[in-house]
Design a protein around this motif. Structure first.
Motif, short mmCIF file in Angstrom:
data_model
loop_
_atom_site.label_atom_id
_atom_site.label_comp_id
_atom_site.label_asym_id
_atom_site.label_seq_id
_atom_site.Cartn_x
_atom_site.Cartn_y
_atom_site.Cartn_z
N SER A 169 0.25 0.60 -6.37
CA SER A 169 1.13 0.67 -5.20
C SER A 169 0.68 1.76 -4.24
N GLN A 170 0.21 2.87 -4.79
CA GLN A 170 -0.27 3.96 -3.94
C GLN A 170 -1.58 3.57 -3.26
N VAL A 171 -2.50 3.02 -4.05
CA VAL A 171 -3.80 2.62 -3.50
C VAL A 171 -3.60 1.60 -2.38
N ALA A 173 -0.96 1.12 -0.50
CA ALA A 173 -0.33 1.73 0.66
C ALA A 173 -1.36 2.47 1.50
N VAL A 174 -2.24 3.22 0.85
CA VAL A 174 -3.24 3.99 1.59
C VAL A 174 -4.27 3.08 2.25
N LEU A 175 -4.66 2.03 1.53
CA LEU A 175 -5.66 1.11 2.08
C LEU A 175 -5.04 0.16 3.11
N GLY A 176 -3.71 0.06 3.10
CA GLY A 176 -3.05 -0.84 4.04
C GLY A 176 -3.17 -2.30 3.68
N ASP A 184 -11.87 -5.27 -2.91
CA ASP A 184 -11.41 -3.90 -3.10
C ASP A 184 -11.93 -3.33 -4.42
#
Lengths: 221, 221
Positions: A169-171, A173-176, A184
């Motif tokens: 979820s963090q990855v 969010a940062v990658l959009g 990826d």
DNA sequence: GTCTATACTAAGATAGAC
DNA sequence: GTCTATCTTAGTATAGAC
């Protein structure tokens, strides 16, 4: 114990559903109801096939542990370190990509102090790491790679590869992006192989020394 | 909102107890009862100061988020990359060592899909990483460091440093210790600084180029 | 051997006493 | 403004029907 065909099939169904639910909600957050609905069997059948919620959880954990302890065969003193470490990192990334829920169940268990698998960690896992650390020390002694703390190297590789499953979820969010696709994962894998091998004083065996962003080969997923 | 002295004190007490319990049990596993007992206040006061369990959880998360988004100031284009990255890694490790419970609460939230902080991640965090990634790309363009994917570099640093807080049980089991002491954190930090800086084509600013296992200096903690 | 109906427990939340 | 007693829900587990 072996049981009939129906039993085998139902147990497999339940285990898959349980992994899915435990991965998202953790042990406490998961409900037998949700698992049963997802598996498509009546709620009380869960208690029929697995006596308690904890027993079901343990069964799921056993599956993730088997995955977790595999894959280190690649690391042997007869190998060249750049080949062995690259293959190990790639194998770990494939695992994160193909079994993210198993990774999350395992991560959740560790995060909460590993109450169910403490013994396995300080038994089988510790022994396994000790053996493989010996191989790495031998490589270092032979001057085949830089001096890196072998145990901490394992912690770093595990953390860096599993973060794509556990903290997706963090990855994302940062990658959009809404979810991690094959591309990826390929980028992440190439990044890690380069960064960590170079960190160990090695060059990736099959990759050009060139640091451009276009890769020479793509790996199966 | 400011409230009297008693309110401020009680809220602080409750928040600390809540962080402790949420870190170990997750959101679903934590009980208001346990938090109240630990904080030394009657159970129902929790509902008085924080209307619901979710509200209390959000308050704890806000604290962890503030910690999480700090520390990147070190990374600026006017710095030399080896200095900036080493300081950033050391800062992240200090955070894991000093606030492991905050790290675990955050990890648990991410692991379960970040339902409460999704917006912050794809808002503030994404923007912050985008800015800092620009700095790293500038360093690369200037030839001051190797070509490394900036976003994935952040994922790797976060994962590698937080693993000592989040998955402490695994690290302890493999190292054969009951808990991570100052010496363990020093070793882990030195390992990571060397591995990652070398991986970025850099040499630690204050460390000898020598790859032997005896270090030239020990760093403050 | 498999599923339905039910008992029991625990936890979150609230109304009202102090 | 703070705490006690209570209500309600929901989730695990089981007994018994099919």
């Amino acid at each position: 114990m072996a049981g009939g065909r129906i039993r085998q099939e139902n147990e497999a169904l339940i285990l898959r559903a349980a992994e899915y639910v435990f991965a998202r909600a953790g042990f406490a957050g998961a409900t037998m109801n949700e698992i049963a609905t997802r598996a498509g069997v009546p709620k009380s059948n869960l208690h029929y096939y697995f006596r308690t919620k904890q027993a079901l959880y343990r069964a799921v954990l056993a599956h993730t542990l088997a995955l977790w302890l595999s894959e280190t065969d690649i690391i042997g003193a007869e190998q060249r370190p750049q080949v062995a470490l690259e293959q190990y990192i790639r194998a770990k990334m494939r695992l994160s990509a193909s079994h993210p829920d198993a990774s999350r169940v395992f991560a959740n268990e560790l995060l909460h102090g590993a109450p169910e698998i403490r013994d396995v960690l300080s038994g089988a896992l510790r022994a396994l790491v000790a053996r493989k650390a010996g191989v790495i020390r031998e490589w270092i002694a032979r001057g085949e790679m830089a001096s890196v703390d072998p145990q901490h190297l394992f912690f770093t590789i595990w953390a860096a590869t599993q973060t794509y499953a556990d903290f997706e979820s963090q990855v994302c969010a940062v990658l959009g992006v809404s979810h991690l696709g094959q591309r990826d994962y390929e980028q992440a894998t190439d990044h890690l192989v380069r960064l960590l091998l170079r960190g160990c004083g090695l060059e990736p065996a099959g990759l050009a020394v060139e640091l451009s962003s276009t890769r020479g080969e793509s790996h199966e997923f």
